[in-house]
Design a protein around this motif. Structure first.
Motif, PDB file in Angstrom:
ATOM      1  N   MET A  95       0.844  -1.184   0.000  1.00 49.13           N
ATOM      2  CA  MET A  95       0.000   0.000   0.000  1.00 49.13           C
ATOM      3  C   MET A  95       0.882   1.237   0.000  1.00 49.13           C
ATOM      4  SD  MET A  95      -2.916  -1.343   2.667  1.00 49.13           S
ATOM      5  CE  MET A  95      -3.974   0.066   2.451  1.00 49.13           C
ATOM      6  N   SER A  96       0.400   2.319  -0.579  1.00 48.90           N
ATOM      7  CA  SER A  96       1.255   3.457  -0.848  1.00 48.90           C
ATOM      8  C   SER A  96       1.550   4.311   0.373  1.00 48.90           C
ATOM      9  CB  SER A  96       0.605   4.335  -1.918  1.00 48.90           C
ATOM     10  OG  SER A  96      -0.658   4.796  -1.489  1.00 48.90           O
ATOM     11  N   TRP A 130     -15.807  -8.644  13.270  1.00 43.40           N
ATOM     12  CA  TRP A 130     -15.237  -9.904  13.745  1.00 43.40           C
ATOM     13  C   TRP A 130     -13.826 -10.150  13.205  1.00 43.40           C
ATOM     14  CZ3 TRP A 130     -16.012 -13.313  17.318  1.00 43.40           C
ATOM     15  CH2 TRP A 130     -15.611 -14.647  17.158  1.00 43.40           C
ATOM     16  N   LEU A 131     -12.909 -10.525  14.090  1.00 44.97           N
ATOM     17  CA  LEU A 131     -11.576 -10.982  13.722  1.00 44.97           C
ATOM     18  C   LEU A 131     -10.765  -9.963  12.924  1.00 44.97           C
ATOM     19  CD1 LEU A 131     -12.117 -14.739  12.805  1.00 44.97           C
ATOM     20  CD2 LEU A 131     -11.243 -13.780  14.932  1.00 44.97           C
ATOM     21  N   THR A 132     -10.239  -8.969  13.617  1.00 43.61           N
ATOM     22  CA  THR A 132      -9.347  -8.009  12.979  1.00 43.61           C
ATOM     23  C   THR A 132      -8.070  -7.880  13.793  1.00 43.61           C
ATOM     24  OG1 THR A 132     -10.249  -6.081  14.166  1.00 43.61           O
ATOM     25  CG2 THR A 132     -11.286  -6.687  12.066  1.00 43.61           C
ATOM     26  N   HIS A 133      -7.026  -7.442  13.136  1.00 45.68           N
ATOM     27  CA  HIS A 133      -5.741  -7.141  13.770  1.00 45.68           C
ATOM     28  C   HIS A 133      -5.123  -6.042  12.917  1.00 45.68           C
ATOM     29  CE1 HIS A 133      -1.634  -7.370  15.165  1.00 45.68           C
ATOM     30  NE2 HIS A 133      -1.981  -8.241  16.103  1.00 45.68           N
ATOM     31  N   TRP A 165      -3.008  -5.344   7.520  1.00 49.40           N
ATOM     32  CA  TRP A 165      -2.579  -4.243   6.649  1.00 49.40           C
ATOM     33  C   TRP A 165      -1.997  -4.745   5.334  1.00 49.40           C
ATOM     34  CZ3 TRP A 165      -3.641   0.599   6.055  1.00 49.40           C
ATOM     35  CH2 TRP A 165      -2.762   1.485   5.415  1.00 49.40           C
ATOM     36  N   GLU A 166      -1.328  -5.893   5.363  1.00 47.08           N
ATOM     37  CA  GLU A 166      -0.744  -6.447   4.140  1.00 47.08           C
ATOM     38  C   GLU A 166      -1.368  -7.790   3.781  1.00 47.08           C
ATOM     39  OE1 GLU A 166       1.210  -4.988   2.145  1.00 47.08           O
ATOM     40  OE2 GLU A 166       1.776  -3.236   3.337  1.00 47.08           O
ATOM     41  N   SER A 167      -2.589  -8.033   4.231  1.00 46.87           N
ATOM     42  CA  SER A 167      -3.184  -9.350   4.063  1.00 46.87           C
ATOM     43  C   SER A 167      -3.818  -9.534   2.681  1.00 46.87           C
ATOM     44  CB  SER A 167      -4.264  -9.572   5.129  1.00 46.87           C
ATOM     45  OG  SER A 167      -5.485  -8.968   4.715  1.00 46.87           O
ATOM     46  N   PRO A 168      -3.929 -10.780   2.207  1.00 50.48           N
ATOM     47  CA  PRO A 168      -4.601 -11.044   0.933  1.00 50.48           C
ATOM     48  C   PRO A 168      -6.119 -11.002   1.056  1.00 50.48           C
ATOM     49  CG  PRO A 168      -3.856 -13.102   1.906  1.00 50.48           C
ATOM     50  CD  PRO A 168      -3.326 -12.006   2.781  1.00 50.48           C
ATOM     51  N   LYS A 177      -6.422  -6.277   2.410  1.00 48.38           N
ATOM     52  CA  LYS A 177      -5.592  -5.195   1.867  1.00 48.38           C
ATOM     53  C   LYS A 177      -6.346  -4.328   0.865  1.00 48.38           C
ATOM     54  CE  LYS A 177      -1.160  -4.330  -0.428  1.00 48.38           C
ATOM     55  NZ  LYS A 177       0.069  -4.948  -0.984  1.00 48.38           N
ATOM     56  N   HIS A 178      -7.100  -4.942  -0.063  1.00 52.76           N
ATOM     57  CA  HIS A 178      -7.805  -4.147  -1.067  1.00 52.76           C
ATOM     58  C   HIS A 178      -8.930  -3.328  -0.452  1.00 52.76           C
ATOM     59  CE1 HIS A 178      -9.656  -8.131  -0.805  1.00 52.76           C
ATOM     60  NE2 HIS A 178     -10.791  -7.636  -1.283  1.00 52.76           N
ATOM     61  N   TRP A 179      -9.529  -3.818   0.613  1.00 57.54           N
ATOM     62  CA  TRP A 179     -10.546  -3.035   1.328  1.00 57.54           C
ATOM     63  C   TRP A 179      -9.918  -1.771   1.920  1.00 57.54           C
ATOM     64  CZ3 TRP A 179     -15.813  -4.234   2.442  1.00 57.54           C
ATOM     65  CH2 TRP A 179     -16.268  -5.463   1.964  1.00 57.54           C
ATOM     66  N   LEU A 180      -8.798  -1.953   2.611  1.00 51.03           N
ATOM     67  CA  LEU A 180      -8.154  -0.822   3.282  1.00 51.03           C
ATOM     68  C   LEU A 180      -7.654   0.195   2.262  1.00 51.03           C
ATOM     69  CD1 LEU A 180      -6.161  -2.755   6.028  1.00 51.03           C
ATOM     70  CD2 LEU A 180      -8.568  -2.043   6.001  1.00 51.03           C
ATOM     71  N   GLN A 181      -7.102  -0.305   1.164  1.00 52.80           N
ATOM     72  CA  GLN A 181      -6.605   0.595   0.127  1.00 52.80           C
ATOM     73  C   GLN A 181      -7.746   1.374  -0.509  1.00 52.80           C
ATOM     74  OE1 GLN A 181      -3.984  -1.265  -2.652  1.00 52.80           O
ATOM     75  NE2 GLN A 181      -3.682   0.563  -3.859  1.00 52.80           N
ATOM     76  N   PHE A 182      -8.838   0.699  -0.796  1.00 56.85           N
ATOM     77  CA  PHE A 182      -9.981   1.373  -1.426  1.00 56.85           C
ATOM     78  C   PHE A 182     -10.526   2.499  -0.550  1.00 56.85           C
ATOM     79  CE2 PHE A 182     -14.676   1.559  -1.787  1.00 56.85           C
ATOM     80  CZ  PHE A 182     -14.762   2.130  -3.049  1.00 56.85           C
TER      81      PHE A 182
END
Length: 354
Positions: free
Chosen positions: A1-2, A35-38, A43-46, A49-54
């Motif tokens: 992520m940038s 449910w179930l976050t860290h 942050w770099e998960s498959p 990651k695309h959710w956070l970036q979007f």
């Protein structure tokens, strides 16, 4: 992520430490814990990651780990819908919003957002609810589905923290049945890292008894409800019930089996389009010439319009110059232009915003 997220802690009235993270800039958008976050691990998960970036592309995006999970305090504390809504309020007040904000509720987080919006109508400008539900597992479905949920709680009591991931694999397969090996293994590991067996049983029970039905008629803000048609965790009827009982709520049905949408499925792109259109009417419609661009391609195009060279773009995004050239070539193809100069003119003429 940038861009790198910033993680900090806030304290709930009962002393529980809540870890929250912030990334991006723009209008404030706060995601209720689900449910179930860290915060660091995802942050770099498959999977995430695309959710956070979007959501951090155009927003000041704030999220947090719920009490008992991830980087937040794991002590034995009360877990109820009111507690979750209070914790959301603590996080919101910590970022000092200057104006009403957008709330994002995924799965159980949808109920948290609704309860908060009803209590604090002056704070919430709009709601985005994905994969949410009105009634917990013990209050909906059939006797068989309720018995299956109880069996999962019983199994979690003895199997959650064991090295053998067999139980966690059963759990994972419900959340992302369309996942590949890497994604399934990551989710299995996420289960172990994000919560203890003792707390997971408590959270399972609290979610099963959740009922937000009396709040729905009191929601007074624009609301987007999105749900996957064949969601293996939350039946689509729950999403329809949310939309039917919130005044003028917009409902979008997605063709997917996954409770958490994966980046390479068409449903994810439809979700993004619906959210963009909801937040910026006209920005997410099929008439936009930029809809075909990926998130990274949009970033490259934005930096091009600022006059950056490929080398400068590579340094800014922490990617190789060859990767920048590949993204630029894709941008040219999708926009129907032949050169960098044409792409810049096209972007400016069509009001492109990253």
């Amino acid at each position: 992520m940038s861009s790198r997220q910033q993680v900090r802690y806030v304290t709930a009235p009962d002393g529980t430490r809540l870890a929250c993270a912030e990334a991006g800039s723009g209008p404030l958008l706060v995601k209720a814990a689900n449910w179930l976050t860290h915060l660091e691990y995802e942050w770099e998960s498959p999977i995430w990651k695309h959710w956070l970036q979007f959501f951090s592309e155009r927003n000041r995006f704030v999220r947090y780990d719920e009490r008992g999970c991830g980087m937040s305090g794991w002590q034995d504390t009360e877990v109820t819908l009111d507690t979750w809504a209070d914790d959301l309020g603590v996080v919101i007040e910590s970022v000092r919003p200057a104006e009403p904000l957008t709330l994002l509720g995924i799965s159980q987080g949808a109920a948290t957002c609704i309860r908060y919006a009803v209590r604090h109508p002056e704070r919430a400008a709009r709601l985005i609810l994905y994969g949410g539900y009105v009634r917990g597992a013990f209050l909906r479905g059939t006797p068989e589905s309720q018995a299956a949920y109880r069996a999962m709680i019983d199994l979690a009591k003895v199997a959650w923290g064991q090295d053998n991931p067999t139980f966690r694999q059963v759990f994972t397969s419900r959340f992302i049945p369309g996942g590949n090996y890497e994604q399934l293994q990551w989710w299995n590991e996420m289960c172990r890292k994000s919560v203890s067996g003792e707390i997971v049983v408590k959270l399972f029970g609290a979610r099963a008894l959740l009922d937000i039905s009396n709040d729905l008629g009191q929601v007074r803000v624009p609301t987007l409800v999105v749900h996957a048609r064949d969601d293996q965790v939350i039946p689509i009827d729950e999403g329809r019930m949310l939309a039917a009982n919130i005044a003028r709520a917009e409902f979008v049905e997605l063709d997917s089996r996954n409770h958490i949408l994966l980046q390479d499925e068409p449903a994810w792109h439809k979700f993004c389009e619906a959210v963009r259109s909801f937040l910026q009417p006209g920005a997410g419609t099929a008439t936009s010439p930029f809809m075909a661009l990926s998130a990274r391609e949009r970033q490259v195009l934005a930096l091009m319009t600022e006059g950056m060279s490929n080398t400068e773009i590579a340094e800014s995004l922490v990617i190789s110059e060859k990767t920048v050239r590949n993204h630029a070539s894709n941008v040219f193809d999708k926009l129907g232009v032949w050169s960098r100069a044409q792409a810049i003119v096209f972007a400016r003429d069509h009001g492109f915003r990253a």
